[in-house]
Enzyme design. Structure first.
Site, PDB file in Angstrom:
ATOM      1  N   VAL A   1      35.299  41.120  52.725  1.00 15.71           N
ATOM      2  CA  VAL A   1      35.300  42.414  53.396  1.00 15.71           C
ATOM      3  C   VAL A   1      36.194  42.320  54.633  1.00 15.71           C
ATOM      4  O   VAL A   1      36.033  41.406  55.457  1.00 15.71           O
ATOM      5  CB  VAL A   1      33.874  42.839  53.804  1.00 15.71           C
TER       6      VAL A   1
ATOM      7  N   ASP B   1      27.574  33.412  57.147  1.00  8.11           N
ATOM      8  CA  ASP B   1      27.058  34.782  57.044  1.00  8.11           C
ATOM      9  C   ASP B   1      25.598  34.871  57.457  1.00  8.11           C
ATOM     10  O   ASP B   1      25.165  35.842  58.094  1.00  8.11           O
ATOM     11  CB  ASP B   1      27.254  35.323  55.626  1.00  8.11           C
TER      12      ASP B   1
END
Length: 258
Positions: A13, A110
């Site tokens: 992303v 993450d």
């Protein structure tokens, strides 16, 4: 503007940030062999479609769980945006929170960044569920430390394994069932029921066990592309925050730059 890059196992992303606002977000399949030049051509076209050019990017921050993809993303930042990318978790950009686990270096970037973002928005103990290639359940304590968690196969991974191992089962797309019935009368419905409601049962069961082990009030935060798929049929979530990882990268960048 800041270009924040979240490189996961399935997708990368790219988000364009103006102050605290995410003004654009783009997604591309993760391919460690994709070159910086390929990223640049793709990104440049998307920027132009949004009425911008690459000169608007003044800084780049990257989080990745795919080490082989990192080099080309760093080259992208230096060659096409003229900046040295900040890499989350490196010496120049430390986490700033405690990692209360046996091997802190093995925790995915993450998951740590999600912990940072969730603690910034919610008080007390938290469980962050991230629906990606794997589904992770992470405990963030009231002080904002990453306090451990669970790794389970992602729902698409589970479905792929089922289809691969059983020759006569068809490939189906994951979605919420049309009804709450759990007795299917055809093969596709039975597969969908088994995977979807089985996954709901896993989510609710693991969250219940985590809450019991934590022993204090806990809020449950869902994130990742499939979070909304489960929200509609389970009361387990207190909030769904699809941009949690990007929000965490914004926080880390702002801490670094003051």
């Amino acid at each position: 503007m800041l270009l924040a890059i979240d490189a996961g196992n399935t997708n990368i992303v790219f988000a364009l940030i103006d102050g605290d606002e995410i003004v654009e977000r783009w997604r591309i399949a993760t391919d460690p062999k994709r070159t910086a030049d390929e990223y640049a051509v793709w990104l440049n076209q998307l920027l132009i479609l949004g009425g911008r050019d690459r000169s608007v990017v003044e800084a780049v921050i990257i989080a990745t769980v795919v080490p082989r993809a990192l080099h080309n993303l760093e080259v992208l930042a230096s060659k096409y945006f003229g900046v040295d990318a900040l890499i989350a978790g490196r010496d120049e950009l430390p986490w700033g929170i405690g990692l209360l686990v046996d091997e802190p270096k093995t925790v995915g970037a993450d998951r740590v960044i999600n912990a940072i973002a969730a603690h910034a928005s919610h008080a007390g103990d938290l469980i962050v569920i991230d629906f990606g290639t794997a589904t992770t359940f992470d405990h963030v304590d009231a002080q904002g430390n990453y306090a451990g968690g669970i790794i389970a196969p992602g729902i698409n991974l589970s479905l792929d394994a089922l289809v691969a191992a059983a020759a006569k089962l068809p490939r189906i797309a994951i979605r919420a069932p049309d009804t709450n019935k759990v007795i299917g009368i055809n093969t596709e419905d039975q597969m969908l029921i088994g995977v979807y409601w089985g996954y709901i049962a896993m989510i609710e069961g693991l969250v219940a066990r985590m809450k019991k082990e934590i022993g204090r009030p806990v809020q449950v935060i869902g994130t990742g592309g499939l979070a909304t798929l489960f929200e509609q049929h389970s009361p387990v979530f207190d909030a769904i925050e699809s941009d949690l990882t990007i929000r965490g990268l914004i926080i880390m960048y702002q801490r670094r730059t003051g």
